[in-house]
Design an enzyme around this catalytic site. Structure first.
Site, PDB file in Angstrom:
ATOM      1  N   ASP A 112       0.405  -1.190  -0.148  1.00  0.00           N
ATOM      2  CA  ASP A 112       0.012  -0.164   0.200  1.00  0.00           C
ATOM      3  C   ASP A 112       0.780   1.261   0.036  1.00  0.00           C
ATOM      4  OD1 ASP A 112      -3.004   0.836   0.519  1.00  0.00           O
ATOM      5  OD2 ASP A 112      -1.569   2.494   1.569  1.00  0.00           O
ATOM      6  N   ARG A 113       0.296   1.913   0.462  1.00  0.00           N
ATOM      7  CA  ARG A 113       1.751   3.465   1.035  1.00  0.00           C
ATOM      8  C   ARG A 113       3.223   3.398   0.954  1.00  0.00           C
ATOM      9  NH1 ARG A 113      -1.874   6.256  -1.163  1.00  0.00           N
ATOM     10  NH2 ARG A 113      -0.400   8.464  -0.500  1.00  0.00           N
ATOM     11  N   ARG A 116       4.185   2.137  -2.014  1.00  0.00           N
ATOM     12  CA  ARG A 116       4.605   3.940  -3.187  1.00  0.00           C
ATOM     13  C   ARG A 116       6.209   4.972  -2.292  1.00  0.00           C
ATOM     14  NH1 ARG A 116       0.862   3.839  -6.036  1.00  0.00           N
ATOM     15  NH2 ARG A 116      -1.540   2.896  -5.464  1.00  0.00           N
ATOM     16  N   HIS A 162     -11.777   7.440  -1.085  1.00  0.00           N
ATOM     17  CA  HIS A 162     -10.441   8.014   0.014  1.00  0.00           C
ATOM     18  C   HIS A 162      -9.151   9.289  -0.331  1.00  0.00           C
ATOM     19  CE1 HIS A 162      -8.484   4.983  -0.514  1.00  0.00           C
ATOM     20  NE2 HIS A 162      -7.165   4.406   0.168  1.00  0.00           N
ATOM     21  N   TRP A 163      -9.202   8.545  -1.702  1.00  0.00           N
ATOM     22  CA  TRP A 163      -8.018   9.563  -2.525  1.00  0.00           C
ATOM     23  C   TRP A 163      -8.402  10.790  -2.768  1.00  0.00           C
ATOM     24  CZ3 TRP A 163      -3.845   6.946  -5.995  1.00  0.00           C
ATOM     25  CH2 TRP A 163      -3.470   5.389  -5.799  1.00  0.00           C
ATOM     26  N   TYR A 229      -1.788  11.586   1.718  1.00  0.00           N
ATOM     27  CA  TYR A 229      -2.360  11.495   0.641  1.00  0.00           C
ATOM     28  C   TYR A 229      -2.128  12.674  -0.238  1.00  0.00           C
ATOM     29  CZ  TYR A 229      -3.965   6.966   1.647  1.00  0.00           C
ATOM     30  OH  TYR A 229      -4.725   5.578   1.848  1.00  0.00           O
ATOM     31  N   HIS A 291      -6.981  -6.498  -0.402  1.00  0.00           N
ATOM     32  CA  HIS A 291      -5.564  -5.779   0.101  1.00  0.00           C
ATOM     33  C   HIS A 291      -4.976  -5.941   0.642  1.00  0.00           C
ATOM     34  CE1 HIS A 291      -4.180  -1.638  -0.460  1.00  0.00           C
ATOM     35  NE2 HIS A 291      -4.438  -1.210   0.887  1.00  0.00           N
TER      36      HIS A 291
END
Length: 310
Positions: A112-113, A116, A162-163, A229, A291
């Site tokens: 997930d984050r 990134r 939510h993004w 975000y 997820h």
């Protein structure tokens, strides 16, 4: 926590932040194991790796930090341009932790984050990264752009609303998520942990869920998650566009894992998208999960990571 037997915890003052990290305990004379940096995602902390870590601890020197703004790491207010929560800055944080531990080159896996952050780390610190794994993400720029989607963009906006909600100016998203009402924040957290194909909270052990609630359900944590975000929709995209304009790609081999019940599987072609951003060999597979793959399928996840990073 008994589930982290064999690990140490330490706070690292690095890059203007306090980063809490858990890492493998090393005994005198022990043969050095290859280093593996594990990065968690939203809305969790390093605790998400607890079951995977038990399967990998005999094979790797594991380092599991709480990303800036999450878990027990610093939750300082975001700067006007959100640069302190850019993936470039968060990558700097965790590389500084590896420096403090005396680790030169290492493997990286992010969910997930964390995936990134791992992607940006592999671009900015290419000589340090031996191999890279990302779990249940497509490249940020491709996901926001939407041109590579296999379904109408509305499907992505609906699934990942939510993004777009969390990038709105403070404090509106934080208030709506429960900054002033812990029970609202708890309900929001549970909805996220049980969504995106993960079919409820049954995969999370009560002790882990209690940790996520402790670290997430407060005004500071909600703000810093939103800052993450906000940075992704601003500076991170600028950094990604700059990297692509220069022809920069991940140099090392990559493993891509994604959940067959998740949004990435339904709306994107993760293998093609990541191969386009990597000059090394990209391998991967869909996992029988939503997820939150490392907790839904810990043994299978650990097996895939051990095979790839070994």
């Amino acid at each position: 926590m008994t589930w982290f037997d064999g690990f140490e915890s330490r706070s690292f003052e690095v890059n203007g932040a306090c980063i809490e990290a858990r890492f493998s305990r090393v005994t005198p004379g022990e043969v050095q194991r290859p280093a593996l940096l594990l990065l968690h995602g939203f809305p969790q902390s390093h605790v998400m790796w607890h079951r995977v870590a038990q399967h990998l601890s005999a094979h790797f020197f594991l380092v599991m930090p709480d990303l800036r703004g999450y878990g027990d790491s610093s939750k300082t207010a975001g700067l006007p341009d959100h640069s302190n929560y850019s993936k470039r800055n968060m990558a700097h944080d965790v590389v500084a932790v590896m420096d403090a531990l005396g680790v030169g080159s290492f493997n990286v896996c992010g969910h997930d984050r964390g995936g990134r952050v791992a992607h940006r780390l592999a671009l900015d610190y290419a000589p340090r990264v031996q191999k890279l794994c990302v779990i249940d993400i497509a490249p940020t720029l491709d996901m926001y752009d939407g041109a590579s989607m296999t379904q109408p963009y509305m499907e992505f906006a609906r699934a990942y609303y939510h993004w777009f909600h969390m990038l709105q100016p403070a404090p509106l998203p934080e208030i709506m998520m429960g900054a002033n009402h812990p029970e609202t924040a708890r309900a929001y957290l549970h909805a996220k942990l049980g969504g995106w194909g993960s079919a409820g909270l049954g995969y999370i052990e009560p002790q882990a869920l209690a940790e996520y609630e402790r670290c997430f359900c407060n005004a500071e944590a909600l703000h810093t998650a939103c800052e993450d975000y906000r940075a992704s929709a601003g500076l991170d995209l600028a950094h990604d566009r700059e990297s692509r304009a220069h022809g920069d790609k991940v140099r090392c081999d990559m493993l891509v894992l994604w959940g067959e019940r998740g949004v990435v599987h339904r709306l994107f072609d993760p293998m093609a998208l990541w191969q386009a951003q990597c000059s090394g060999l990209v391998t991967g597979q869909a996992m029988p999960a939503g997820h939150f793959i490392p907790e839904e399928q810990p043994e299978a996840t650990a097996g895939a990571l051990r095979q790839f990073f070994s």
